[in-house]
Structure formats: structure tokens, C-alpha cells
Design a protein around this motif. Structure first.
Motif, PDB file in Angstrom:
ATOM      1  N   VAL A 202       0.826  -1.379   0.216  1.00  0.00           N
ATOM      2  CA  VAL A 202      -0.131  -0.080   0.067  1.00  0.00           C
ATOM      3  C   VAL A 202       0.822   1.168   0.133  1.00  0.00           C
ATOM      4  CG1 VAL A 202      -1.688   1.292   0.856  1.00  0.00           C
ATOM      5  CG2 VAL A 202      -2.092  -1.233   0.949  1.00  0.00           C
ATOM      6  N   VAL A 203       1.812   1.010   0.704  1.00  0.00           N
ATOM      7  CA  VAL A 203       2.662   2.624   1.042  1.00  0.00           C
ATOM      8  C   VAL A 203       3.343   2.851  -0.385  1.00  0.00           C
ATOM      9  CG1 VAL A 203       4.636   3.435   2.407  1.00  0.00           C
ATOM     10  CG2 VAL A 203       3.072   2.185   3.671  1.00  0.00           C
ATOM     11  N   THR A 204       4.416   1.715  -0.944  1.00  0.00           N
ATOM     12  CA  THR A 204       4.540   1.697  -1.599  1.00  0.00           C
ATOM     13  C   THR A 204       3.447   1.809  -3.071  1.00  0.00           C
ATOM     14  OG1 THR A 204       6.254  -0.585  -1.557  1.00  0.00           O
ATOM     15  CG2 THR A 204       6.157  -0.167  -4.067  1.00  0.00           C
ATOM     16  N   VAL A 205       2.645   1.859  -3.339  1.00  0.00           N
ATOM     17  CA  VAL A 205       2.198   2.324  -4.438  1.00  0.00           C
ATOM     18  C   VAL A 205       1.669   3.818  -4.256  1.00  0.00           C
ATOM     19  CG1 VAL A 205      -0.469   1.734  -5.722  1.00  0.00           C
ATOM     20  CG2 VAL A 205       0.815   0.143  -4.891  1.00  0.00           C
ATOM     21  N   ARG A 206       1.009   4.366  -3.328  1.00  0.00           N
ATOM     22  CA  ARG A 206       1.353   5.827  -2.277  1.00  0.00           C
ATOM     23  C   ARG A 206       2.140   6.609  -2.886  1.00  0.00           C
ATOM     24  NH1 ARG A 206       2.242   9.090   2.213  1.00  0.00           N
ATOM     25  NH2 ARG A 206       1.510  10.473   2.672  1.00  0.00           N
ATOM     26  N   GLU A 207       3.672   5.624  -3.263  1.00  0.00           N
ATOM     27  CA  GLU A 207       4.940   7.214  -3.144  1.00  0.00           C
ATOM     28  C   GLU A 207       4.697   6.708  -4.500  1.00  0.00           C
ATOM     29  OE1 GLU A 207       7.658   7.905  -0.770  1.00  0.00           O
ATOM     30  OE2 GLU A 207       6.430   7.221   0.506  1.00  0.00           O
ATOM     31  N   VAL A 208       4.811   5.610  -4.930  1.00  0.00           N
ATOM     32  CA  VAL A 208       5.079   5.682  -6.766  1.00  0.00           C
ATOM     33  C   VAL A 208       3.698   6.807  -7.306  1.00  0.00           C
ATOM     34  CG1 VAL A 208       4.139   4.704  -8.762  1.00  0.00           C
ATOM     35  CG2 VAL A 208       5.940   3.029  -7.553  1.00  0.00           C
ATOM     36  N   VAL A 209       2.616   6.752  -6.602  1.00  0.00           N
ATOM     37  CA  VAL A 209       1.412   8.014  -7.265  1.00  0.00           C
ATOM     38  C   VAL A 209       1.588   9.049  -7.301  1.00  0.00           C
ATOM     39  CG1 VAL A 209      -0.925   8.098  -6.828  1.00  0.00           C
ATOM     40  CG2 VAL A 209      -0.203   6.010  -7.140  1.00  0.00           C
TER      41      VAL A 209
ATOM     42  N   PHE B  15      14.535   3.280 -10.449  1.00  0.00           N
ATOM     43  CA  PHE B  15      14.711   2.453 -12.109  1.00  0.00           C
ATOM     44  C   PHE B  15      14.202   2.838 -13.011  1.00  0.00           C
ATOM     45  CE2 PHE B  15      15.263  -0.329  -7.810  1.00  0.00           C
ATOM     46  CZ  PHE B  15      16.870  -0.305  -7.021  1.00  0.00           C
ATOM     47  N   GLY B  16      13.182   2.538 -12.354  1.00  0.00           N
ATOM     48  CA  GLY B  16      12.763   3.525 -13.910  1.00  0.00           C
ATOM     49  C   GLY B  16      12.661   4.524 -14.467  1.00  0.00           C
TER      50      GLY B  16
ATOM     51  N   LEU C 145      14.467   4.288 -18.092  1.00  0.00           N
ATOM     52  CA  LEU C 145      14.052   4.865 -19.548  1.00  0.00           C
ATOM     53  C   LEU C 145      14.807   5.840 -19.932  1.00  0.00           C
ATOM     54  CD1 LEU C 145      11.695   6.455 -20.811  1.00  0.00           C
ATOM     55  CD2 LEU C 145      11.597   8.109 -18.578  1.00  0.00           C
ATOM     56  N   PHE C 146      15.616   6.826 -19.100  1.00  0.00           N
ATOM     57  CA  PHE C 146      17.326   7.373 -19.746  1.00  0.00           C
ATOM     58  C   PHE C 146      17.973   6.258 -20.872  1.00  0.00           C
ATOM     59  CE2 PHE C 146      16.533   9.786 -15.675  1.00  0.00           C
ATOM     60  CZ  PHE C 146      15.921  10.430 -16.307  1.00  0.00           C
ATOM     61  N   GLY C 147      18.025   5.116 -20.403  1.00  0.00           N
ATOM     62  CA  GLY C 147      19.109   3.639 -21.425  1.00  0.00           C
ATOM     63  C   GLY C 147      18.404   4.018 -22.630  1.00  0.00           C
TER      64      GLY C 147
END
Length: 407
Positions: free
Chosen positions: A28-35, A249-250, A254-256
């Protein structure tokens, strides 16, 4: 002091109720941080700007590599014209062109040089030859014309001595042989090493400060106290570390991808497949090193009570990141070998070693395992401190003070 969070009361019955814990609270916290991050305009704009800069950098590099310079040389007679024409082959070898223009008088040639009609003028004199220019003479053009003059004069002197230029040069040829398995790749390895070091530095600083500021903001707004009623505090830490790690990481991926597409479209991706192996190791070390740093950044945020505290206590971790950057850019020999086994610093040093030299397989494996173990220890240590410090209100505290607090 520690802050006690009251148990919520059911509005209908007046009885105390315990919030239900999600099946995977860290998720839940992970998704919240990403969003929260991907909907932040500044994050989106900075990512888009970096993509534009990468595309522009590749485009400029391709343009500069494909650009051809045309040098114009003015002469007065057949001899100097022949000498200038003799420099065409060397100039063409560098990807440039050379054009020769004849003039009727020295005054006309000098005027042409001053007016920019030609880059240089080649004049013969009793003592030799003279190159005339306006303000400066291009080094490549000067070297090529000087070589052509030497060739012409040596040929004339050899003919006068009853021999030939080829006979004079016999046995004076020097060839080059590189014995290393990666011979000729030094420049590409340096560029790739710089990219590895810069990407790790940028991600560690940018996302690290994001984690610390997020923890501090939630602590100041007492949001963490609300979250703690439904989610174990250590799970909040896990979610924050994982969420921001995924974002890092994402973004790096993307840059790579953009860079690889760019160099392929520009036709610059020739014989770089050997870099892919080191890139794979860089990803593995990046993951382990970043997670270790992410846990420390979260703890720093929990120890602070205001942004000024956070700015003052981030010195040690920034120093470690700087050491990793400089190890990747400047370390060599024994220093680089030692650095490649130091956790976090090895996230840059070992991939750079893999680019620059032949490294036994066991060394990157051992180094990665050491980094993973260090990341695990830092997460466990960070968990203990975070649980105690994040619920503390008042002034900023130190690591030692946090250990003495009740969890």
C-alpha cells in the motif's frame, strides 16, 4: 519523548476499534509513493527535460561526428600548389576536405587571407616555406601542410643525392600492436564509466532527498501517526524504500532506453556489445547500493524535525555518494580494486573495473554479495531507528538518542 497515538473510536457504538491491517501493508505504501511521485509535475517535467537533454546530446554528438570541414589554401605557383594538394590525403583521412586556389601575386594572396577567402596561404622563400594566416591557423591544417612540405623537400633532396624517398625511409616504419583483449576500447570504457557514475550519483541524491523529505513532511504533518494506526511502522519504511527504488530504477531504465535508441538511430552504436555485460552488473550493483542508501535516507528524515536539520545531517551520506562518484571517475589500480569491494562505493567501482579490465568472475559475485549483505544490515538497523524516531516530536535527535527511545 515519544508520542502515543490514541486508538480510533467507532462513531456508531462509541467503542474503541482497531483498524484492519491490509494483507500487504508495505505494498500500500509502495503504491502510494509511486502514485504521488508520478503525478508530481516537477518530477514529470524534470524527467522529460532529462530525456530531451539525452536526445539532444546524442544528436549533437552525431552531428559533430558527421560534420565535414573544408579548408581552403591559397598558393602562388605550381610548386606550392603541388605541395598543398599533397596534404589532401591526410586531411581527407580526418573526414575533412581541402581546396587549393591559385593567385597571381603575393599581395592578392595576402588580401585573400585577410578577407577570409582562404584559411591560409603557402609561400615559398629562399629559406623554406611560410604559412600565412589572419588571426590563427588551424592546428590540423598546419600539421598537414607542414608534413606535405617535408615530403616535398625530402623527395627533392633524395633525387639530388641520386636516391629516392622510399629508399631513405626503408626500415623506418613503426607499426602498432595492442595485446590487450579490449585493446582500442579505452575511450568507450571511460565514457561508459562516467555514465555509470553519474547515473548512480544523480539517482542517489535526487531520490534520496525525496525519501528524506517525504518522511520529514509526514512526521511534521503527523500523517505518519494516522498511517501507523493501520500499518506497522516498519512496513511504512519498507514501502517507502521499495517505492522510491522502483521509481529510480524506472527512471534510469527510461534514460538508458532513450540513449540506446538514439545512438542506434544516429548510427553510432558500432561495436559496443561488450559494454552490455558490464551494464548488467551495473544494474545489479545499482539496485543493492541504492536500497542500502534509501534506508539511510529514510532514517535521516525521521531524525530531523525541520528541513534545516535534514540539511545539516546529510553530510556523511552525501560524502559516501561523492566517494562512489570519484572512485568511478578517477580511481585506478589498487585503489579501484579496493573500492570495488566496499559496499555502496562498489556500485560504481566494480562496473568501472569490468569495463576497464578483465576481472575474474568470482570478484563481482563476492562484491555484490557483500553489498547485498550490507543493504540488509542497513535496512534492519534503519528499521529499529525509524520505528523509534519517526513518532518522536520536538527537536531533532541523533542516532544514539533514537536507540534509547521506546519503539
Amino acid at each position: 519523548m515519544s508520542t502515543h497515538t490514541p486508538t480510533p473510536v467507532d462513531d456508531r457504538t462509541g467503542a474503541q476499534s482497531v483498524p484492519s491491517t491490509p494483507t500487504h501493508p508495505w505494498l500500500v505504501v509502495t503504491v502510494r509513493e509511486v502514485v504521488v511521485k508520478i503525478t508530481d509535475k516537477s518530477f514529470v517535467l524534470s524527467t522529460a527535460l532529462m530525456v530531451v537533454l539525452i536526445v539532444a546530446g546524442v544528436g549533437i554528438s552525431a552531428f559533430m561526428a558527421a560534420r565535414t570541414t573544408t579548408f581552403e589554401v591559397g598558393t602562388l605557383d605550381q610548386a606550392t600548389t603541388s605541395i598543398a594538394s599533397g596534404a589532401e590525403e591526410e586531411i581527407a583521412g580526418g573526414g575533412d576536405d581541402l581546396q587549393v586556389t591559385g593567385y597571381d601575386s603575393e599581395d592578392a594572396l595576402r588580401a585573400a587571407v585577410l578577407e577570409g577567402e582562404v584559411n591560409v596561404g603557402l609561400l615559398a622563400s629562399p629559406d623554406g616555406y611560410t604559412l600565412i594566416g589572419a588571426d590563427e591557423i588551424d592546428a590540423t591544417l598546419q600539421r598537414s601542410l607542414s608534413t606535405a612540405v617535408e615530403e616535398h623537400v625530402l623527395s627533392q633532396n633524395a633525387e639530388a643525392a641520386g636516391t629516392s624517398l622510399a629508399e631513405l625511409r626503408e626500415g623506418a616504419t613503426v607499426s602498432t600492436e595492442l595485446l590487450g583483449a579490449d585493446a582500442g576500447r579505452a575511450t568507450a570504457a571511460q565514457v561508459a564509466g562516467f555514465i555509470f557514475a553519474f547515473l548512480f550519483y544523480m539517482a542517489a541524491i535526487m531520490f534520496g532527498m525525496t525519501i528524506a523529505n517525504s518522511v520529514l513532511e509526514e512526521k511534521q504533518n503527523r500523517v505518519v501517526e494516522i498511517l501507523a494506526t493501520a500499518i506497522p511502522i516498519r512496513q511504512i519504511l519498507y514501502g517507502k524504500v521499495l517505492g522510491n527504488s522502483l521509481l529510480a530504477f524506472g527512471q534510469i531504465a527510461l534514460f538508458g532506453i532513450v540513449a540506446l535508441i538514439g545512438v542506434n538511430v544516429a548510427g553510432m552504436a558500432t561495436d559496443v556489445g561488450w559494454i552490455l555485460g558490464a551494464s548488467g552488473w551495473f544494474i545489479a550493483f545499482f539496485v543493492a547500493g541504492f536500497i542500502a542508501l534509501a534506508a539511510v535516507w529514510a532514517v535521516l528524515g525521521s531524525l530531523a524535525s525541520r528541513s534545516e536539520d535534514l540539511q545539516s545531517n546529510t553530510g556523511p551520506i552525501i560524502a559516501v555518494i561523492m566517494v562512489a562518484l570519484f572512485a568511478g571517475l578517477f580511481a585506478q589500480g589498487t585503489v579501484l580494486q579496493v573500492a570495488s569491494f566496499i559496499p555502496v562505493v562498489s556500485s560504481v567501482a566494480m562496473p568501472v573495473r569490468l569495463l576497464a579490465e578483465q576481472v575474474p568472475l568470482w570478484q563481482p559475485i563476492v562484491s555484490l554479495l557483500v553489498t547485498v549483505a550490507a543493504a540488509g544490515l542497513l535496512i534492519r538497523l534503519g528499521e529499529r531507528i525509524y520505528q523509534r524516531a519517526v513518532m518522536h516530536s520536538g527537536s531533532a535527535i541523533s542516532w544514539r538518542q533514537a536507540f534509547r527511545l521506546e519503539s
